[in-house]
Design a protein around this motif. Structure first.
Motif, mmCIF file in Angstrom:
data_model
loop_
_atom_site.group_PDB
_atom_site.id
_atom_site.type_symbol
_atom_site.label_atom_id
_atom_site.label_comp_id
_atom_site.label_asym_id
_atom_site.label_seq_id
_atom_site.Cartn_x
_atom_site.Cartn_y
_atom_site.Cartn_z
ATOM 1 N N ILE A 29 0.835 -1.207 0.000
ATOM 2 C CA ILE A 29 0.000 0.000 0.000
ATOM 3 C C ILE A 29 0.867 1.253 0.000
ATOM 4 C CG2 ILE A 29 -1.623 1.365 1.370
ATOM 5 C CD1 ILE A 29 -2.857 -1.302 2.301
ATOM 6 N N LEU A 30 1.868 1.304 0.885
ATOM 7 C CA LEU A 30 2.733 2.474 0.966
ATOM 8 C C LEU A 30 3.514 2.682 -0.335
ATOM 9 C CD1 LEU A 30 4.139 2.036 4.593
ATOM 10 C CD2 LEU A 30 2.531 3.783 3.809
ATOM 11 N N THR A 31 4.000 1.588 -0.899
ATOM 12 C CA THR A 31 4.749 1.691 -2.159
ATOM 13 C C THR A 31 3.851 2.156 -3.291
ATOM 14 O OG1 THR A 31 6.215 -0.095 -1.439
ATOM 15 C CG2 THR A 31 6.208 0.438 -3.782
ATOM 16 N N ALA A 32 2.631 1.647 -3.354
ATOM 17 C CA ALA A 32 1.693 2.064 -4.398
ATOM 18 C C ALA A 32 1.389 3.557 -4.293
ATOM 19 C CB ALA A 32 0.403 1.248 -4.299
ATOM 20 N N MET A 33 1.239 4.057 -3.061
ATOM 21 C CA MET A 33 0.991 5.492 -2.871
ATOM 22 C C MET A 33 2.191 6.322 -3.318
ATOM 23 S SD MET A 33 -1.003 5.526 0.814
ATOM 24 C CE MET A 33 -1.099 7.322 0.806
ATOM 25 N N ALA A 95 2.655 -9.153 -6.953
ATOM 26 C CA ALA A 95 1.282 -9.271 -7.462
ATOM 27 C C ALA A 95 0.368 -8.246 -6.805
ATOM 28 C CB ALA A 95 0.756 -10.684 -7.210
ATOM 29 N N LEU A 96 0.510 -8.066 -5.496
ATOM 30 C CA LEU A 96 -0.300 -7.076 -4.779
ATOM 31 C C LEU A 96 -0.039 -5.670 -5.313
ATOM 32 C CD1 LEU A 96 -0.218 -8.046 -0.984
ATOM 33 C CD2 LEU A 96 -2.256 -7.636 -2.376
ATOM 34 N N LEU A 97 1.237 -5.331 -5.465
ATOM 35 C CA LEU A 97 1.576 -3.997 -5.947
ATOM 36 C C LEU A 97 1.049 -3.778 -7.353
ATOM 37 C CD1 LEU A 97 3.003 -1.308 -5.520
ATOM 38 C CD2 LEU A 97 5.099 -2.371 -6.398
#
Length: 208
Positions: A29-33, A95-97
């Motif tokens: 989540i933090l990386t995606a943001m 995969a999540l990212l």
């Protein structure tokens, strides 16, 4: 007070599957943001994600396909040197990212962002995300796998190793981006990797 924290020094931390799940999810989540901020400003990033973007811009190939292909050699390293647990958790993290990045425009949009603030904040968010991954024996593929391996085997700090590789990748971006965007991208990479170099140390936190 100092004595009460003495047991934290170089002690192994064994994570449960639930703890690993929340750490990897939080990191994604933090990386995606952080990536969404950099992408909103038209900046690039380091690692295999940055390399995939550069190759995609240059060739017109789908960035997801390029990202998958670039990561293949590193998965081989992960399986052979870091073990199946690390590799599986890294695969799930990637995969999540990927899913979050695809869905992000529908749920998280940005307005006006100052380029300097955006570069620093984006770098810090990605740094926090990677730190969460590393502390649960996972990564986001590619350079992260190599950086952790070299830290475990040779004692090289993961942050400095990743910074050197990221700067080399960003140097390639002169072929696809404007100098100002590249300068801010380099700033974000420096912030990200200095954060990791200071905070990701095996003598302070040993995850298992």
């Amino acid at each position: 007070m100092a004595r009460s924290f003495g047991a934290w020094s170089a002690t192994a931390t064994h994570h449960s599957p639930l703890e690993d799940a929340q750490g990897i999810l939080t990191g994604a989540i933090l990386t995606a943001m952080g990536l969404s901020i950099l992408a909103h400003l038209g900046f690039l990033t380091g690692g295999t994600a940055g390399l995939a973007l550069i190759l995609s811009y240059a060739t017109g190939w789908n960035v997801g396909l390029v990202f998958f292909l670039v990561n293949l050699p590193f998965y081989g390293l992960a399986i052979g040197r870091m073990g199946w647990h690390f590799t599986i958790k890294t695969f799930l993290a990637v995969a999540l990212l990927s899913a979050m990045t695809a869905l992000q425009p529908d749920y998280f949009t940005l307005g006006t962002v100052n380029p300097l603030i955006g570069a620093v904040l984006g770098g810090l968010l990605i740094g926090f995300g990677l730190l969460a991954m590393f502390r649960h024996r996972a990564s986001l593929g590619g350079v992260g796998i190599l950086a952790i391996y070299l830290q475990d085997r040779l004692g090289w700090k993961a942050g400095y190793t990743q910074l050197a590789i990221d700067l080399a990748i960003l140097a390639l971006s002169f072929t696809v981006a404007e100098p100002a965007a590249i300068a801010y991208s380099v700033l974000g990479a420096v912030v990200l990797n200095l954060f990791l170099a200071v905070n990701h140390r095996p003598d302070r936190y040993i995850a298992a």
